[in-house]
Design an enzyme around this catalytic site. Sequence first.
Site, short mmCIF file in Angstrom:
data_model
loop_
_atom_site.label_atom_id
_atom_site.label_comp_id
_atom_site.label_asym_id
_atom_site.label_seq_id
_atom_site.Cartn_x
_atom_site.Cartn_y
_atom_site.Cartn_z
N SER A 60 -2.48 -4.33 -14.50
CA SER A 60 -1.27 -4.92 -15.10
C SER A 60 -1.55 -6.19 -15.89
O SER A 60 -0.77 -6.56 -16.77
CB SER A 60 -0.23 -5.20 -14.02
OG SER A 60 -0.74 -6.14 -13.09
N GLY A 97 -0.81 -1.50 -11.62
CA GLY A 97 -1.07 -0.92 -10.31
C GLY A 97 -2.45 -0.32 -10.15
O GLY A 97 -2.78 0.17 -9.07
N ASN A 125 -6.49 -5.63 -7.73
CA ASN A 125 -5.66 -4.93 -6.74
C ASN A 125 -6.46 -4.56 -5.51
O ASN A 125 -5.94 -4.57 -4.39
CB ASN A 125 -5.04 -3.68 -7.36
CG ASN A 125 -3.85 -4.01 -8.24
OD1 ASN A 125 -3.12 -4.96 -7.97
ND2 ASN A 125 -3.67 -3.26 -9.30
N ASP A 208 6.36 -13.80 -9.45
CA ASP A 208 5.53 -13.17 -8.42
C ASP A 208 4.25 -13.96 -8.16
O ASP A 208 3.52 -13.68 -7.20
CB ASP A 208 5.19 -11.72 -8.79
CG ASP A 208 4.43 -11.57 -10.11
OD1 ASP A 208 3.91 -12.58 -10.61
OD2 ASP A 208 4.37 -10.44 -10.62
#
Length: 233
Positions: A60, A97, A125, A208
């Site tokens: 992302s 993701g 991730n 976030d």
Amino acid sequence: MLKTLPMKFRHFPLAALLALSLTACNSSPTAEQVPGAATAAAPAATPATAAKRLLFFGNSLTAGYGVEPEQAFPALVGDKIDSLKLGYEVVNAGLSGETTAGGRSRVGWILRQPVDVFVLELGGNDGLRGLPLSATRANLQGIIDTVRRRSPGAQIVLAGMQIPPNLGQAYATDFKALYQEIATKNKLVLIPFLLEGVGGDRALNQPDGIHPTPTGHRIVARTVWAVLQPLLK
């Protein structure tokens, strides 16, 4: 409605990238959320006039989660390349993701057309989910090996990543060192830390705390450009 991208900058449709990644990830959801998508579509053919291709392959951060496509750092780098008339088509193959396992699964499809410069930005991730570093290392190596088989002359740039010590200081330290190890082993060009000057700064990240704001992406673009510029001349 998304704004029109520069002529030589292409962003792969999210639906196409998502469809490719579904077969790669049968584990629990990643730390990033992927918006729903319907019909997969193959990327457009490379324009005959494009002499060279620069491909950004990542998650992302590369895809530009939460910002407009033209505000993400790959597009900003593309603008710089266009302004200098360096003759590169810039392709954004980022997928929100994405893990290294997912990237390893889809990289062969992405490389159906050869590339001249391949920027590899994956692993964040994996680290946020505490995945074994041995798996992350193997997957990154698998991606690098695939690039070298498909585009033997390509210059590969590895974007280093760091994670907070939530899962222990030893894991965070080893995670950071992994990128230097892989770059040294494969003689890659390394961006020591993609989010240098951005990571951990609330003013430069979305709520976030993970994804850069447009201003943050401009700083990331400068970090990437400092490494890429010597390779594109």
